[in-house]
Design an enzyme around this catalytic site. Structure first.
Site, PDB file in Angstrom:
ATOM      1  CD  GLN A  83       3.070  14.199 -46.327  1.00  0.00           C
ATOM      2  OE1 GLN A  83       3.103  13.105 -46.131  1.00  0.00           O
ATOM      3  NE2 GLN A  83       2.357  14.865 -47.359  1.00  0.00           N
ATOM      4  CB  SER A  84       0.530  14.245 -39.053  1.00  0.00           C
ATOM      5  OG  SER A  84       0.507  13.596 -37.922  1.00  0.00           O
ATOM      6  CG  ASN A  85       4.207   9.415 -40.317  1.00  0.00           C
ATOM      7  OD1 ASN A  85       4.244   8.981 -41.406  1.00  0.00           O
ATOM      8  ND2 ASN A  85       5.720  10.162 -40.109  1.00  0.00           N
TER       9      ASN A  85
END
Ligand SMILES: *Cc1c(COP(=O)(O)O)cnc(C)c1O
Length: 330
Positions: free
Chosen positions: A75-77
């Site tokens: 879930q890396s921004n």
């Protein structure tokens, strides 16, 4: 070398607003709370990585690169915004993500795919395994005549930090225009690039503003070490004599809970409080824990009621939808 001499591309909507949060201030019964809205940087749902990518992709472009590779959690921004920024500049993006292969594409991972990034999910907790995959891919691309540009986790190096040094100056300018004395900035810190730039910017201007990092994952010592390393790299690049000191780098690791990416009860409460007092969305991985940290410090009377504290909103909202299940209750 000065900040203005660094190659740069235009990605973020700047300056971001600095907003007073009257209802949150009243609710918390502590210092006056202001929110620096870097969730509104405008690049693909926004967040702090947009500023960093202006300098990082400035480097990629000045070196004639045609593909960008970066790493992050599923879930890396940072991966999502790197994919978007690469597309905007006509580059390809490869994102190497660590974590479990999710059953459903949601949140940032869904957006990575919409941006047409090449997505590789690797089941490992070891940074060297992940970086090994990245190095292999970069080597293969070079053999194929391509020019890859590798961006570290979180975009946190001297270039990413340069962006947040400039951001610190932006905030000080906004405070000046409002005749506002800022006592502290509180923000979520993980790979350390944001804190590095804010720390360097507030120190070098002798502003007297304290920068307080709330870790969303790594232990305190790890974040402090990262910040000192990145700031050293930054001031060497800018040919400044001043050097960072670990005792000046303030990081709290009391709000992490079980581990990175798992929301705590305090984090979920903080999300609801910000939403219900100010109509502002925090996220379950970073800014919810950061706000829980600010709330915890206020409860410990770390700040006086006549002080002004800026909560630096670093973005992250797409992860809300990937954590819908834990957000159902309450
Ligand atoms: C990456 C990120 C952070 C942490 O910033 P670092 O510079 O990596 O310490 C905080 N909040 C959000 C929403 C992020 O995506």
């Amino acid at each position: 070398m000065q900040l203005g001499d660094l190659p740069r591309v235009n990605l973020a909507h700047l300056p971001t607003p600095l907003e007073f949060a009257p209802r949150l201030t009243e609710y918390l019964r502590g210092p006056k709370i202001w929110i620096k809205r870097d969730d509104l940087t405008g690049l693909a749902i926004g967040g702090n990585k947009a500023r960093k990518l202006e300098f990082l992709l400035g480097q990629a472009q000045s070196q004639g690169c045609d593909v960008v590779i970066t790493v992050g959690a599923v879930q890396s921004n940072h991966a999502r915004m790197t994919a978007a920024a690469a597309r905007k500049l006509g580059l390809e993006a490869i994102v190497v993500l660590n974590g479990d292969v999710p059953g459903e594409r949601q949140g940032n991972l869904l957006l990575d795919h919409i941006f047409g990034a090449e997505v590789r999910v690797i089941q490992t907790d070891e940074e060297y395994v992940l970086m090994g995959v990245v190095e292999d891919m970069a080597r293969q691309l070079r053999r194929d005549g391509r020019k890859p540009y590798v961006i570290p986790r979180g975009g946190s190096n001297a270039f990413g930090a340069a962006a947040y040094m400039e951001a610190a100056l932006e905030l000080l300018g906004q405070a000046n225009a409002l005749s506002l004395r800022i006592d502290a900035i509180v923000h979520t810190s993980t790979s350390g690039g944001t804190q590095s730039g804010l720390y360097a910017g507030t120190k070098l201007t002798q502003s007297g503003v304290q920068v307080v990092g709330i870790s969303a994952g790594p232990p305190r010592e790890t974040v402090v070490k990262r910040v000192v390393g990145i700031v050293t790299e930054l001031v060497e690049m800018l040919r400044l004599e001043w050097r960072p000191h670990p005792d000046d780098v303030i990081v709290y690791d009391d709000y992490i809970g079980e581990r990175y990416g798992i929301p705590t009860k305090e984090c979920l409460d903080a999300i609801r409080v910000a939403a219900r007092t100010e109509g502002i969305l925090l996220d379950p991985v970073y800014t919810g824990k950061g706000m829980a940290g600010l709330m915890g410090l206020i409860a410990q009377e770390r700040f006086r009621s006549d002080q002004n504290v800026v909560f630096w909103h670093t973005g992250g909202q797409p992860a809300l939808f990937a954590h819908a299940a834990v957000l159902q209750e309450g």
